[in-house]
Design an enzyme around this catalytic site. Structure first.
Site, short mmCIF file in Angstrom:
data_model
loop_
_atom_site.label_atom_id
_atom_site.label_comp_id
_atom_site.label_asym_id
_atom_site.label_seq_id
_atom_site.Cartn_x
_atom_site.Cartn_y
_atom_site.Cartn_z
N CYS A 2 0.87 -1.17 0.00
CA CYS A 2 0.00 0.00 0.00
C CYS A 2 0.90 1.21 0.00
CB CYS A 2 -0.93 0.03 1.22
SG CYS A 2 -2.02 1.45 1.24
N GLU A 103 -3.35 0.66 -5.97
CA GLU A 103 -2.37 -0.40 -6.24
C GLU A 103 -2.09 -0.36 -7.74
OE1 GLU A 103 -1.23 -2.23 -3.79
OE2 GLU A 103 -2.81 -2.91 -2.43
#
Length: 237
Positions: A2, A103
DNA sequence: CCAGACGTTGTT
DNA sequence: GTCTGG
DNA sequence: CCAGACGTTGTT
DNA sequence: GTCTGG
């Protein structure tokens, strides 16, 4: 993993959801990047207090801040034993409010990597599991820093990534924040992939790639550039 | 004993 | 290729 | 996470 | 600070 996320919610909404003692001093964010200030929620004398900490954990023994750039995430499988995170895992846990995260997946034909935006269908804020630490420079300046824990992906995220951030359900927030002598196993048991129910995954344009790019443009999809059909990535789990 | 690392993700 | 900065 | 730099001497 | 490698 992340490495970028959003927090568009307003301060009053966050006070209500996270039961904060005061309004956090933040503006809507669409592209929170490593080394930037991040809103964290910590327990102080029983109260949930909001603070802004630098993203990228710097342990107290570090010579300088540079180690933090590579410590924006911590693996939940090993966080209890790594020298860099162990003490923070035992005594300095925090919640990191967010309402979406990005992402990147490999681009087609060897092109640029494609960013995907992960968020709840109703965009309600959620909480990453976080750790924090405090670092003092030689000049006597104190810098507080934080990191986001990662784990294996759930069945939906696994289509794109090997890892995903730990997202704690609301009924585990108090346990995660508690500094009580709960066994490490109890706390470690919280570090599991989030249920994909209610989540959506949408491709967005490349604007978000630039860490200095901010605002709703980070979520826009340029209409002139053909994108993979969004339907392929939309999940109403 | 001292010296040196201490971290994560993905590699288009 | 690898490191730093945001 | 991605973008951008990555070097030195001496000075337009 | 604490652990690993030599």
């Amino acid at each position: 993993m992340c490495g970028r996320f959003t927090l568009r919610a307003n301060p009053a909404e966050l006070v209500e959801i996270f039961e904060l003692t005061r309004l956090p001093e933040i503006s809507p964010r669409y592209n929170i990047a490593p080394t930037q200030p991040v809103l964290v929620v910590r327990l102080d004398r029983g109260f949930r207090v909001p603070s802004l900490l630098r993203w990228g954990l710097v342990p107290h023994w570090a010579k300088d801040l540079s180690i933090g750039a590579r410590a924006i995430n911590a693996r939940s499988e090993t966080v209890h034993e790594k020298p860099m995170f162990r003490q923070a895992f035992e005594r300095r846990r925090c919640l990191i409010p967010a309402d979406g995260y990005y992402e990147w997946i490999p681009g087609e034909e060897g092109g640029k990597r494609q960013p995907l935006f992960h968020h709840l269908a109703d965009d309600r804020p959620f909480a990453f599991a976080g750790l924090w630490d405090s670092w003092d420079s030689l000049e006597g300046e104190t810098v507080e820093t934080c990191t986001i824990l990662t784990t294996t992906p759930n069945d939906v995220v696994a289509q794109f990534h090997d890892r995903m951030p730990v997202i704690l359900p609301e009924d585990h927030w108090t346990t995660w924040l508690s500094s009580s002598e709960s066994s490490g196993a109890d706390i470690r048991g919280l570090l599991v992939p989030a249920d994909p129910t209610g989540w959506k995954i949408t491709p967005v344009g490349f604007a978000v790639n630039r860490a200095t790019c901010e605002g709703p443009v980070c979520l826009s999809v340029p209409s002139n550039t053909p994108q993979t059909p969004p339907g392929q990535f939309n999940f109403d789990a």
